[in-house]
Design an enzyme around this catalytic site. Structure first.
Site, PDB file in Angstrom:
ATOM      1  N   HIS A  83      -8.239   8.471   2.369  1.00  0.00           N
ATOM      2  CA  HIS A  83      -7.568   9.771   2.504  1.00  0.00           C
ATOM      3  C   HIS A  83      -8.529  10.870   2.105  1.00  0.00           C
ATOM      4  CE1 HIS A  83      -6.882   8.139  -1.528  1.00  0.00           C
ATOM      5  NE2 HIS A  83      -6.939   9.388  -1.961  1.00  0.00           N
TER       6      HIS A  83
ATOM      7  N   CYS B 257       0.859  -1.190   0.000  1.00  0.00           N
ATOM      8  CA  CYS B 257       0.000   0.000   0.000  1.00  0.00           C
ATOM      9  C   CYS B 257       0.889   1.231   0.000  1.00  0.00           C
ATOM     10  CB  CYS B 257      -0.911  -0.014   1.220  1.00  0.00           C
ATOM     11  SG  CYS B 257      -1.761   1.555   1.490  1.00  0.00           S
TER      12      CYS B 257
ATOM     13  N   HIS C  99      -4.599   1.387   8.352  1.00  0.00           N
ATOM     14  CA  HIS C  99      -5.022   1.100   6.977  1.00  0.00           C
ATOM     15  C   HIS C  99      -6.515   0.784   6.934  1.00  0.00           C
ATOM     16  CE1 HIS C  99      -4.561  -0.154   2.769  1.00  0.00           C
ATOM     17  NE2 HIS C  99      -5.580  -0.934   3.075  1.00  0.00           N
TER      18      HIS C  99
ATOM     19  N   ASN D 100     -12.595  10.128  -2.386  1.00  0.00           N
ATOM     20  CA  ASN D 100     -13.033   9.197  -3.415  1.00  0.00           C
ATOM     21  C   ASN D 100     -13.153   7.814  -2.792  1.00  0.00           C
ATOM     22  OD1 ASN D 100     -13.054  11.067  -5.619  1.00  0.00           O
ATOM     23  ND2 ASN D 100     -10.823  10.985  -5.629  1.00  0.00           N
TER      24      ASN D 100
ATOM     25  N   HIS E 292      -8.683  14.621   0.496  1.00  0.00           N
ATOM     26  CA  HIS E 292      -8.009  15.694  -0.237  1.00  0.00           C
ATOM     27  C   HIS E 292      -8.484  17.019   0.347  1.00  0.00           C
ATOM     28  CE1 HIS E 292      -6.929  13.194  -3.902  1.00  0.00           C
ATOM     29  NE2 HIS E 292      -7.877  12.438  -3.383  1.00  0.00           N
TER      30      HIS E 292
ATOM     31  N   HIS F  41      -6.226   3.342   0.329  1.00  0.00           N
ATOM     32  CA  HIS F  41      -6.021   3.635   1.757  1.00  0.00           C
ATOM     33  C   HIS F  41      -6.723   4.970   1.952  1.00  0.00           C
ATOM     34  CE1 HIS F  41      -3.043   3.740   5.398  1.00  0.00           C
ATOM     35  NE2 HIS F  41      -3.918   4.725   5.549  1.00  0.00           N
TER      36      HIS F  41
ATOM     37  N   CYS G  32       0.636   3.367   3.190  1.00  0.00           N
ATOM     38  CA  CYS G  32       1.300   2.706   4.327  1.00  0.00           C
ATOM     39  C   CYS G  32       2.817   2.888   4.204  1.00  0.00           C
ATOM     40  CB  CYS G  32       0.929   1.226   4.396  1.00  0.00           C
ATOM     41  SG  CYS G  32      -0.717   0.936   5.101  1.00  0.00           S
TER      42      CYS G  32
HETATM   43  P1  5GP Z   1      -7.359   9.222  -5.121  1.00  0.00           P
HETATM   44  O1  5GP Z   1      -7.445   9.264  -6.621  1.00  0.00           O
HETATM   45  O2  5GP Z   1      -7.111   7.813  -4.627  1.00  0.00           O
HETATM   46  O3  5GP Z   1      -8.508   9.892  -4.426  1.00  0.00           O
HETATM   47  O4  5GP Z   1      -6.112  10.118  -4.728  1.00  0.00           O
HETATM   48  C1  5GP Z   1      -4.810   9.641  -4.660  1.00  0.00           C
HETATM   49  C2  5GP Z   1      -3.908  10.846  -4.692  1.00  0.00           C
HETATM   50  O5  5GP Z   1      -2.609  10.448  -4.293  1.00  0.00           O
HETATM   51  C3  5GP Z   1      -3.766  11.484  -6.083  1.00  0.00           C
HETATM   52  O6  5GP Z   1      -4.216  12.830  -6.029  1.00  0.00           O
HETATM   53  C4  5GP Z   1      -2.275  11.377  -6.383  1.00  0.00           C
HETATM   54  O7  5GP Z   1      -1.758  12.511  -7.045  1.00  0.00           O
HETATM   55  C5  5GP Z   1      -1.667  11.199  -5.011  1.00  0.00           C
HETATM   56  N1  5GP Z   1      -0.437  10.423  -5.021  1.00  0.00           N
HETATM   57  C6  5GP Z   1      -0.193   9.268  -5.694  1.00  0.00           C
HETATM   58  N2  5GP Z   1       1.044   8.821  -5.436  1.00  0.00           N
HETATM   59  C7  5GP Z   1       1.611   9.718  -4.572  1.00  0.00           C
HETATM   60  C8  5GP Z   1       2.896   9.799  -3.934  1.00  0.00           C
HETATM   61  O8  5GP Z   1       3.784   8.943  -4.109  1.00  0.00           O
HETATM   62  N3  5GP Z   1       3.120  10.863  -3.129  1.00  0.00           N
HETATM   63  C9  5GP Z   1       2.174  11.825  -2.912  1.00  0.00           C
HETATM   64  N4  5GP Z   1       2.497  12.836  -2.103  1.00  0.00           N
HETATM   65  N5  5GP Z   1       0.949  11.780  -3.480  1.00  0.00           N
HETATM   66  C10 5GP Z   1       0.676  10.736  -4.307  1.00  0.00           C
HETATM   67 ZN    ZN Z   2      -2.374   1.440   3.648  1.00  0.00          ZN
END
Ligand code: 5GP
Ligand code: ZN
Length: 112
Positions: free
Chosen positions: A98, A3, A45, A85, A100, A96, A6
């Protein structure tokens, strides 16, 4: 467990951290979609909002208690948008949970 978040939490992958304590971590999104865009992540997680229940909802409440402080710390002064999301149709890419936080500029009024 394979992950990404993680790995960021345990320091295997570096991140541009805003805040960390025993329960959560906040760091800037690698691909920002606003002038200020960071993610707030519980260290436990939990795959997605679908799996919030009585055993972990205190972490989600804690995240929402912390967001105003983190927004201020990141330089947001005039409001922000919180996005989560959950699941395939939402295009959740990291499994995992999160949140935004986007701000630092006027955001588009409508998002789908
Ligand atoms: P999701 O699409 O799952 O809601 O958002 C995942 C977010 O994680 C995306 O906005 C993407 O840009 C961010 N992200 C993906 N990989 C990394 C990383 O290695 N480091 C950081 N800081 N953000 C990441
Ligand atoms: Zn995780």
């Amino acid at each position: 467990m394979d992950c990404l978040f993680c790995k960021i939490i345990n320091g295997e992958i570096p991140s541009n951290k805003i805040y960390e304590d025993e329960k959560i971590i906040a760091f800037y999104d690698i691909n920002p979609e606003a002038k200020i865009h960071f993610l707030v992540v519980p260290k436990t997680h939990i795959c997605c909002a679908d799996k919030i229940d009585g055993s972990n909802s205190h972490l989600i409440a804690y995240i929402f208690e912390k967001i105003p402080e983190l927004a201020k710390k990141s330089g947001i002064t005039n409001g922000y948008r919180i996005i989560n999301n959950c699941g395939e149709d939402s295009c959740q890419s990291v499994k995992h949970i999160h949140f935004h936080v986007l701000g630092g500029e006027k955001l588009p009024e409508h998002i789908r």
